[in-house]
Write an enzyme that holds these catalytic residues in place. Structure first.
Site, short mmCIF file in Angstrom:
data_model
loop_
_atom_site.label_atom_id
_atom_site.label_comp_id
_atom_site.label_asym_id
_atom_site.label_seq_id
_atom_site.Cartn_x
_atom_site.Cartn_y
_atom_site.Cartn_z
N TYR A 69 -21.52 -24.92 -1.87
CA TYR A 69 -20.56 -25.61 -0.98
C TYR A 69 -20.45 -27.08 -1.39
O TYR A 69 -19.35 -27.62 -1.56
CB TYR A 69 -20.98 -25.50 0.49
CG TYR A 69 -20.02 -26.21 1.43
CD1 TYR A 69 -18.72 -25.73 1.63
CD2 TYR A 69 -20.39 -27.37 2.12
CE1 TYR A 69 -17.83 -26.38 2.48
CE2 TYR A 69 -19.52 -28.03 2.96
CZ TYR A 69 -18.23 -27.53 3.15
OH TYR A 69 -17.34 -28.19 3.98
N SER B 179 -6.30 -22.54 11.73
CA SER B 179 -7.43 -22.83 12.59
C SER B 179 -8.00 -24.22 12.32
O SER B 179 -7.64 -24.87 11.34
CB SER B 179 -8.53 -21.75 12.42
OG SER B 179 -9.42 -22.10 11.41
N THR C 268 -2.70 -26.10 3.97
CA THR C 268 -3.43 -24.84 3.77
C THR C 268 -4.51 -24.71 4.86
O THR C 268 -5.00 -25.71 5.39
CB THR C 268 -4.06 -24.76 2.37
OG1 THR C 268 -5.11 -25.74 2.25
CG2 THR C 268 -3.04 -24.96 1.27
N GLY C 269 -4.86 -23.49 5.18
CA GLY C 269 -5.84 -23.25 6.25
C GLY C 269 -5.32 -23.78 7.57
O GLY C 269 -6.09 -24.31 8.38
N ALA C 270 -4.02 -23.59 7.80
CA ALA C 270 -3.38 -24.21 8.97
C ALA C 270 -3.49 -23.37 10.23
O ALA C 270 -3.02 -23.79 11.29
CB ALA C 270 -1.90 -24.49 8.67
N1 LIG Z 1 -15.69 -28.76 10.36
C1 LIG Z 1 -16.39 -29.69 9.73
O1 LIG Z 1 -17.31 -30.31 10.30
C2 LIG Z 1 -16.09 -30.02 8.30
C3 LIG Z 1 -16.90 -30.99 7.66
C4 LIG Z 1 -16.61 -31.34 6.36
C5 LIG Z 1 -15.54 -30.77 5.71
N2 LIG Z 1 -14.78 -29.82 6.33
C6 LIG Z 1 -13.65 -29.24 5.58
O2 LIG Z 1 -12.51 -29.17 6.42
C7 LIG Z 1 -11.65 -28.12 5.96
C8 LIG Z 1 -11.16 -27.30 7.13
O3 LIG Z 1 -12.24 -26.61 7.70
P1 LIG Z 1 -12.40 -26.32 9.27
O4 LIG Z 1 -13.60 -27.03 9.72
O5 LIG Z 1 -11.11 -26.51 9.96
O6 LIG Z 1 -12.80 -24.76 9.22
P2 LIG Z 1 -12.03 -23.43 9.70
O7 LIG Z 1 -11.65 -23.55 11.13
O8 LIG Z 1 -12.93 -22.32 9.30
O9 LIG Z 1 -10.71 -23.44 8.83
C9 LIG Z 1 -10.71 -23.05 7.49
C10 LIG Z 1 -9.35 -22.52 7.12
O10 LIG Z 1 -9.36 -22.12 5.74
C11 LIG Z 1 -8.80 -20.82 5.67
N3 LIG Z 1 -9.27 -20.06 4.53
C12 LIG Z 1 -10.53 -19.67 4.25
N4 LIG Z 1 -10.55 -18.88 3.18
C13 LIG Z 1 -9.27 -18.76 2.76
C14 LIG Z 1 -8.63 -18.05 1.72
N5 LIG Z 1 -9.30 -17.28 0.86
N6 LIG Z 1 -7.27 -18.16 1.58
C15 LIG Z 1 -6.55 -18.92 2.44
N7 LIG Z 1 -7.11 -19.59 3.46
C16 LIG Z 1 -8.45 -19.51 3.62
C17 LIG Z 1 -9.21 -20.17 6.98
O11 LIG Z 1 -8.43 -19.00 7.21
P3 LIG Z 1 -9.01 -17.80 8.15
O12 LIG Z 1 -8.98 -18.32 9.55
O13 LIG Z 1 -8.06 -16.70 7.89
O14 LIG Z 1 -10.40 -17.53 7.67
C18 LIG Z 1 -8.94 -21.29 7.95
O15 LIG Z 1 -7.59 -21.36 8.26
C19 LIG Z 1 -12.46 -27.34 4.92
O16 LIG Z 1 -12.05 -27.72 3.63
C20 LIG Z 1 -13.89 -27.80 5.15
O17 LIG Z 1 -14.68 -27.73 4.00
C21 LIG Z 1 -15.03 -29.45 7.62
#
Ligand SMILES: NC(=O)c1ccc[n+]([C@@H]2O[C@H](COP(=O)([O-])OP(=O)(O)OC[C@H]3O[C@@H](n4cnc5c(N)ncnc54)[C@H](OP(=O)(O)O)[C@@H]3O)[C@@H](O)[C@H]2O)c1
Length: 300
Positions: free
Chosen positions: A174, A22, A18-20
């Site tokens: 969060y 980005s 999921t969220g693939a």
């Molecule tokens: N980056 C960090 O430092 C960090 C740290 C701790 C944990 N995380 C966790 O890692 C995971 C991935 O995050 P990321 O950093 O890769 O952020 P990201 O680039 O913002 O990716 C998030 C993904 O989730 C999707 N998404 C958001 N709302 C959604 C919805 N209602 N339905 C379906 N998809 C949805 C987004 O889609 P859209 O592009 O369409 O919005 C995107 O594909 C998250 O669970 C986050 O909490 C990240």
């Protein structure tokens, strides 16, 4: 130092991320594809998902790609998507519950839940439950749930505030959603073991990784965070704990993996620390019951 090059061959395996489209999810999906898996990219926006499919196809991969578009902000869309997926594949080896949203303006899902609790946790609970028959059909399948170091900032999930009945504190919600993710990961493993099922529940977190997750932060807050944390990891590196949890041979059910550096902020996959509340059986049972009722799903 474990990297994607250490991943076992994945041909014959089917994975859904999921969220693939980005960030970490994109890199997770691409690495699984490059290792030979049939990867289903899940995202909520068709253009962004198609763009991700194109970018992955142009990489040097051997797998197969499919996509599914649905919003985790709607439990009925989760249900329809799971039914569609179940009609197309006969087993699911890897489910990566990765999608997430961080500190958005106050808002609610279609079903009236606070956005972060609804998307990050509740929808993934429902998705896992609805895809569980497919996970059971694969041998040694894994459910990987992506949490965050931020789960340590939450002491418990306030079930009386999941529809923002009280007030809205973006950072607190969060942290709570990420605690709920880990309680789900641990609770799922406990139930799998009790039932003697050949499925592992594993957790991962990406430390601090550059991605679109910070889209709702002000520039000033983002810069202040960077000053504290230093340079963020690139998304391919942030995806390694998820890939490790999904594929490495010596992973244990209920294990939680994150970067091995100081405060688990950066580095390469290693066992990470789970907070006490994330392992508390009474809190887990309370959340579990609530989630089953709220989503209308039963895991087993
Ligand atoms: N980056 C960090 O430092 C960090 C740290 C701790 C944990 N995380 C966790 O890692 C995971 C991935 O995050 P990321 O950093 O890769 O952020 P990201 O680039 O913002 O990716 C998030 C993904 O989730 C999707 N998404 C958001 N709302 C959604 C919805 N209602 N339905 C379906 N998809 C949805 C987004 O889609 P859209 O592009 O369409 O919005 C995107 O594909 C998250 O669970 C986050 O909490 C990240």
């Amino acid at each position: 130092m474990w990297t994607a090059n250490d991943m076992p061959e994945q041909s014959g395996k089917t994975a859904l991320v999921t969220g693939a489209n980005s960030g970490i999810g994109f890199e997770t999906a691409m690495a699984l594809y490059r290792a030979g898996a049939h990867v289903i990219l899940a995202g909520r926006n068709i253009e962004r998902v198609e763009n991700a499919v194109d970018r992955i196809l142009s990489s040097n991969g051997e797998g197969k790609l499919d996509s599914v578009v649905f919003s985790l902000s709607s439990l009925s869309e989760v249900k329809t998507a799971a039914e569609m997926i179940s009609s197309k594949i006969s087993k699911l080896d890897i489910l990566v519950n990765n999608a997430g949203v961080m500190t958005p303006p106050a808002g609610k899902t279609e079903d009236g839940f606070e956005l972060q609790f609804g998307i990050n946790f509740l929808a993934h609970f429902a998705l896992t439950a609805r895809l569980f028959p497919l996970l059971r059909k694969a041998s040694g399948s894994r459910v990987v749930t992506v949490s965050s170091g931020a789960h340590k900032f939450a002491g418990s999930v306030d079930l009386n505030n999941v529809r923002t009945e009280k007030d809205y504190d973006a950072g607190r919600e969060y942290a709570i959603s990420k605690l709920a993710d880990l309680q789900f990961m641990v609770g799922l493993q406990q139930r799998l073991e009790k039932a003697g099922l050949d499925v592992l529940s594993v957790g991962a977190h990406p430390g601090v990784t550059a991605s679109d997750l910070s889209r709702h932060m002000t520039k000033a807050d983002y810069n202040a965070a960077l000053e504290q944390l230093g340079e963020l990891m690139p998304a391919w590196q942030g995806a390694l704990p998820s890939l490790y949890a999904a594929t490495a041979k010596n992973v244990t059910g209920g294990g939680y993996y994150g970067p091995d550096g100081e405060r688990e902020l950066k580095g390469y996959p290693a066992p990470a620390v789970i907070s006490k509340p994330a392992k508390d059986p009474a809190l887990i049972n309370k959340l579990w019951k609530f989630a089953e009722e709220a989503t209308g799903t039963l895991l087993f």
